[in-house]
Design a protein around this motif. Structure first.
Motif, PDB file in Angstrom:
ATOM      1  N   ARG A 267       0.813  -1.212   0.000  1.00  0.00           N
ATOM      2  CA  ARG A 267       0.000   0.000   0.000  1.00  0.00           C
ATOM      3  C   ARG A 267       0.852   1.270   0.000  1.00  0.00           C
ATOM      4  N   HIS A 268       2.084   1.126  -0.444  1.00  0.00           N
ATOM      5  CA  HIS A 268       2.961   2.260  -0.724  1.00  0.00           C
ATOM      6  C   HIS A 268       3.517   2.123  -2.140  1.00  0.00           C
ATOM      7  N   SER A 269       3.974   0.923  -2.449  1.00  0.00           N
ATOM      8  CA  SER A 269       4.546   0.623  -3.746  1.00  0.00           C
ATOM      9  C   SER A 269       4.132  -0.799  -4.111  1.00  0.00           C
ATOM     10  N   CYS A 270       4.672  -1.298  -5.214  1.00  0.00           N
ATOM     11  CA  CYS A 270       4.266  -2.631  -5.643  1.00  0.00           C
ATOM     12  C   CYS A 270       5.404  -3.302  -6.391  1.00  0.00           C
ATOM     13  N   ALA A 271       5.270  -4.621  -6.517  1.00  0.00           N
ATOM     14  CA  ALA A 271       6.182  -5.427  -7.324  1.00  0.00           C
ATOM     15  C   ALA A 271       5.349  -6.376  -8.165  1.00  0.00           C
ATOM     16  N   LEU A 272       5.895  -6.759  -9.326  1.00  0.00           N
ATOM     17  CA  LEU A 272       5.271  -7.760 -10.179  1.00  0.00           C
ATOM     18  C   LEU A 272       6.259  -8.897 -10.371  1.00  0.00           C
ATOM     19  N   VAL A 273       5.772 -10.123 -10.166  1.00  0.00           N
ATOM     20  CA  VAL A 273       6.603 -11.326 -10.213  1.00  0.00           C
ATOM     21  C   VAL A 273       6.027 -12.272 -11.260  1.00  0.00           C
ATOM     22  N   ASP A 274       6.878 -12.833 -12.112  1.00  0.00           N
ATOM     23  CA  ASP A 274       6.361 -13.737 -13.142  1.00  0.00           C
ATOM     24  C   ASP A 274       6.353 -15.189 -12.654  1.00  0.00           C
ATOM     25  N   ARG A 275       5.958 -16.102 -13.535  1.00  0.00           N
ATOM     26  CA  ARG A 275       5.813 -17.510 -13.158  1.00  0.00           C
ATOM     27  C   ARG A 275       7.139 -18.173 -12.813  1.00  0.00           C
ATOM     28  N   THR A 276       8.249 -17.584 -13.252  1.00  0.00           N
ATOM     29  CA  THR A 276       9.556 -18.203 -13.027  1.00  0.00           C
ATOM     30  C   THR A 276      10.205 -17.736 -11.731  1.00  0.00           C
ATOM     31  N   GLY A 277       9.496 -16.948 -10.934  1.00  0.00           N
ATOM     32  CA  GLY A 277      10.085 -16.418  -9.715  1.00  0.00           C
ATOM     33  C   GLY A 277      10.947 -15.192  -9.940  1.00  0.00           C
ATOM     34  N   THR A 278      10.709 -14.478 -11.032  1.00  0.00           N
ATOM     35  CA  THR A 278      11.489 -13.279 -11.366  1.00  0.00           C
ATOM     36  C   THR A 278      10.683 -12.019 -11.083  1.00  0.00           C
TER      37      THR A 278
ATOM     38  N   CYS B 136       8.891  -0.626  -7.937  1.00  0.00           N
ATOM     39  CA  CYS B 136       9.080   0.804  -7.730  1.00  0.00           C
ATOM     40  C   CYS B 136       9.178   1.070  -6.233  1.00  0.00           C
ATOM     41  N   PHE B 137      10.232   1.739  -5.806  1.00  0.00           N
ATOM     42  CA  PHE B 137      10.417   2.142  -4.415  1.00  0.00           C
ATOM     43  C   PHE B 137      10.495   3.655  -4.375  1.00  0.00           C
ATOM     44  N   PRO B 138       9.973   4.301  -3.324  1.00  0.00           N
ATOM     45  CA  PRO B 138       9.110   3.757  -2.273  1.00  0.00           C
ATOM     46  C   PRO B 138       7.638   4.013  -2.535  1.00  0.00           C
ATOM     47  N   ARG B 139       7.302   4.523  -3.775  1.00  0.00           N
ATOM     48  CA  ARG B 139       5.921   4.837  -4.128  1.00  0.00           C
ATOM     49  C   ARG B 139       5.570   4.147  -5.430  1.00  0.00           C
ATOM     50  N   PHE B 140       4.280   4.009  -5.669  1.00  0.00           N
ATOM     51  CA  PHE B 140       3.828   3.401  -6.914  1.00  0.00           C
ATOM     52  C   PHE B 140       4.432   4.089  -8.133  1.00  0.00           C
ATOM     53  N   ASP B 141       4.534   5.409  -8.084  1.00  0.00           N
ATOM     54  CA  ASP B 141       5.001   6.165  -9.242  1.00  0.00           C
ATOM     55  C   ASP B 141       6.482   6.500  -9.170  1.00  0.00           C
TER      56      ASP B 141
END
Length: 609
Positions: free
Chosen positions: A15-26, A31-36
C-alpha cells in the motif's frame, strides 16, 4: 525485448509501492518507495532494465497461488530431486486489528525459500537497474548481503552465502534440504535517510513475513463479508483494489504499471500509476461491496486537499493527481527502453492531467452518496468541496470535454459526461442535509432536470437506434451502459434496452467482449487499434442484470472472467486476435467492473427469488 505474458504477472503491494513477479520467480517490476517512483527493476519494459530471479537450477515445474487471503505470492517449484516453496511479499507494518494495513510499512521486499522435500539447488540472480534501467550500480559485498550504489539509490540485498559480482549483477547458488528455510530481502534508502537500508537478520525477516501474512488475513476477516456468486473473485478483487491504494494519503492508483500497451506494437501506452478522480471514486464504491472500506474518509480527505482551490463555476477540478496530491504530471518518454514487445513509446507521467472532463463530479459525489454511512462527520472543508462539485456540475455540464476515455482529439458533448453531471446533482440533493446545503436543493433540482431533458432530446440517435457517443453522433460507446447503472434511466426503458442490444450486437468482438468504441471512427485522435475492454464487458453484464435478463448477464460475466489469470488478476483489455491480456495490470477499472457486476447479478437473483 520484454515478452512476458501480462497474464503471468503476480501483484504484490504494501500500500505504498508494488512489485510484479512472473511464473519463473522473477521480479520484473519494482518501484520504491511509491507506486510512481522510478523502477529499480523494469525488465517488464526492456530485458536490460533490471530483475531479481529466484528459481531451482535445472529443470522444474511450478504452480502458484496467493497465500490464504493475502497479496503474498506462493510459488511451488518441483524438481527431480525435491520441492521448493518461494513466498514473496512486500512487508507490512504491525497488524492493527485489520484496520488501514500498510501503516509503517518498512519498504522491504522479502522472499522466503522453504525446501519442503528432498534437496533443491537454487540460483539467485540480482540485477538492479535504478531509474528505469538508466543506471548500472556499483555492487559491493556486505556481511550477509550485497550493497548497490548508483544515482539517488542505496540498495541493500540480504543474501546469506557467497555471491559473485560481475557487470552490475550478483549471482549466488544455495543448496537447500528438506526443512531448510532461508530469507532474502531487498531494501532501498536514499542519501540522508535517518534509517538507511541494511542487512536484515533471518529472524527479523521471518517475523516480517509472518506479520505481513497475519495483517492481510486480519484485514480480510474484518472486511470481506460478501457471500454472493463468484465470492472468491470478488474478495480477490477487493484485496487488489486495497493493494492499489496509497496508504499515506488515501489516493488510489489506476494500475500498478506504465506503458503496457492497449495494442501490441502500438502507441496507446500510458502511465496509470496516478490517482484519477474517476477511478478512485469507483474503487471506493466497489470496496463498499468487496471490503467495506475504512479508507473512505482518507480518500475524501485526499481529494479535498489535492483539489483545493481548483474547482468552481469558472474552473475545473483536475481529473487526476499524483499519489501525494501532486498536480503537474507532465508526460515524457523513456527512449532507452524498447517497451513490452516493442510497444513504443514508453511513457512516464500522463498528459491527460490537464484535460477537461466534466464527468468527474458525478463519480465523486456518487461515491460520497454510496459511502455516506462511512462518512458520518464530514469536516467543513470536505462539505464545502463536495457542494462546490455540485455547483460546478450545474454550470459546466454544457461544456464540451475529452470524456471518460480521455480522447486526444477534439472535445465533444459526450453523453456520458452529461449524465455524470446529472449524477452529481442527483447525489448532492440526497447529501444536502449532510452537506448543510438544503438551501441549494431547488437550484440543483432545476439543473438536474435540464440535463435530463437535454440528454434525452439530443443524445438519442434514430439512425443508430441507440444513444450515441456524443450529441449528434451515431457512434456507439460502451460508457452509455452506465445510464441504468447510475439510475439515469431504468434498464428496461425501451431506449435503454435498444442501446444494450446495439452494444451487444455491434460493439463486440467474436468472443462477445465489448469495445469501448470503434477506434476507426477517429474521435480519439490516435493511430492504431486496441483490444476489447474488460470493464465495458462487465458493464454489459451489470446492465443486463438490472434489466432482469439474468441468464444473459451471467453468460457475459462468465465470458469476461474467463480471462482472469491463474491468480485472479485482470489487466485492462483482451487482444481480439489472440485472447491475451493487454494493458496495464492489475487494472482497477477491470476489478471494479467484476465486483459491481457480480453484485448486480446477485441482487437480481435475490429479487427474483
Amino acid at each position: 525485448m520484454s515478452s512476458t505474458p501480462i497474464a503471468d504477472l503476480a501483484f504484490l503491494s504494501d500500500r505504498h509501492s508494488c512489485a510484479l513477479v512472473d511464473r519463473t520467480g522473477t521480479v520484473e517490476w519494482l518501484c520504491f518507495p511509491r507506486f510512481d517512483g522510478p523502477a529499480v527493476f523494469a525488465r517488464l519494459l526492456d530485458d536490460d532494465a533490471g530483475h531479481w530471479s529466484v528459481h531451482p537450477d535445472g529443470d522444474w515445474t511450478a504452480a502458484r497461488r496467493y497465500a490464504g487471503r493475502s497479496l503474498a505470492l506462493e510459488t511451488t517449484f518441483r524438481t527431480a530431486g525435491g520441492e521448493l516453496v518461494l513466498t514473496d511479499a512486500l512487508g507490512l507494518g504491525p497488524d492493527n486489528g485489520g484496520h488501514r494495513i500498510g501503516t509503517d510499512a518498512p519498504h522491504v521486499l522479502v522472499r522466503r525459500l522453504a525446501c519442503t522435500a528432498g534437496a533443491v539447488d537454487v540460483v539467485v540472480e540480482y540485477r538492479p537497474r535504478p531509474e528505469y534501467g538508466l543506471i548500472v550500480p556499483l555492487l559491493s559485498h556486505l556481511d550477509g548481503g550485497v550493497a548497490a550504489r548508483g544515482g539517488a539509490d542505496w540498495l541493500v540485498l540480504t543474501l546469506p552465502g557467497a555471491a559473485a559480482l560481475e557487470d552490475g549483477q550478483a549471482t549466488a547458488r544455495l543448496r537447500l534440504h528438506a526443512g531448510d528455510v532461508v530469507h532474502l530481502a531487498l531494501q532501498r534508502s536514499t542519501l540522508g535517510d535517518p534509517e538507511p537500508a541494511h542487512v536484515w537478520s533471518q529472524p527479523e525477516l521471518a517475523a516480517l513475513l509472518d506479520r505481513t501474512l497475519e495483517a492481510w488475513e486480519s484485514w480480510s476477516a474484518l472486511h470481506q463479508t460478501y457471500d454472493g456468486p463468484w465470492a472468491d473473485l470478488v474478495h480477490l478483487s477487493g484485496r487488489v483494489l486495497q493493494g492499489l491504494s496509497y496508504q499515506p494519503s488515501g489516493a488510489v492508483v489506476a494500475a500498478a504499471t506504465t506503458s503496457l500497451p492497449e495494442g501490441v506494437g502500438g502507441e496507446r501506452n500510458w502511465d496509470y500509476r496516478y490517482s484519477w478522480v474517476r477511478d478512485a471514486s469507483f474503487t471506493m464504491e466497489a470496496l463498499w461491496v468487496a471490503a467495506c472500506p475504512d479508507e473512505a474518509e482518507d480518500f475524501f480527505a485526499f481529494m479535498t486537499t489535492a483539489g483545493a482551490g481548483g474547482i468552481g463555476p469558472d474552473t475545473s477540478l483536475q481529473i487526476m493527481f499524483g499519489v501525494a496530491g501532486e498536480h503537474d504530471l507532465s508526460e515524457r518518454t523513456l527512449g532507452h527502453l524498447r517497451g513490452w514487445r516493442d510497444s513504443r513509446p514508453v511513457r512516464v507521467g500522463n498528459g491527460a492531467w490537464d484535460q477537461r472532463q466534466v464527468d468527474v463530479y458525478g463519480e465523486l459525489l456518487g461515491a460520497a452518496a454510496r459511502l455516506r454511512d462511512q462518512l458520518p462527520g464530514l469536516d467543513a472543508e470536505t462539505r464545502a468541496f463536495l457542494a462546490a462539485c455540485a455547483d460546478t456540475a450545474a454550470v459546466r455540464w454544457r461544456d464540451r470535454d475529452q470524456g471518460i476515455w480521455e480522447v486526444r482529439g477534439e472535445p465533444q458533448h459526450f453523453l456520458y459526461s452529461k449524465v455524470m453531471c446529472w449524477v452529481a446533482l442527483d447525489r448532492a440533493i440526497v447529501l444536502a442535509p449532510q452537506l448543510g446545503c438544503e438551501d441549494r436543493v431547488d437550484a440543483w433540482q432545476k439543473a438536474r432536470e435540464e440535463i435530463r431533458d437535454t440528454v434525452l432530446q439530443q443524445g438519442w440517435s434514430e439512425e443508430a437506434g441507440a444513444f450515441g457517443q456524443y450529441f449528434g453522433s451515431t457512434a456507439l460507446d460502451a460508457s452509455n451502459l452506465m445510464l441504468p447503472i447510475v439510475g439515469f434511466l431504468p434498464a428496461d426503458d425501451p431506449r435503454m434496452l435498444a442501446t444494450i442490444d446495439a452494444i451487444a450486437d455491434r460493439l463486440t468482438d467474436d468472443r462477445g467482449l465489448v469495445y469501448r468504441y470503434h477506434t476507426e471512427e477517429g474521435v480519439d485522435g490516435l493511430a492504431g487499434e486496441e483490444g476489447t475492454f474488460l470493464l465495458c464487458t462487465f458493464w454489459l453484464a451489470q446492465a443486463l442484470a438490472l434489466a432482469g435478463q439474468v441468464e444473459r448477464a451471467r453468460e457475459v460475466f462468465e465470458r469476461a472472467v474467463g480471462y482472469v489469470g491463474d491468480l485472479g488478476l485482470l489487466a485492462e483489455e483482451v487482444d481480439p486476435a489472440t485472447g491475451e491480456l493487454l494493458g496495464n495490470v492489475p487494472q482497477a477499472f477491470s476489478h471494479i467492473g467484476l465486483v459491481n457486476a457480480a453484485w448486480a447479478i446477485d441482487q437480481a437473483e435475490q429479487a427474483r427469488r
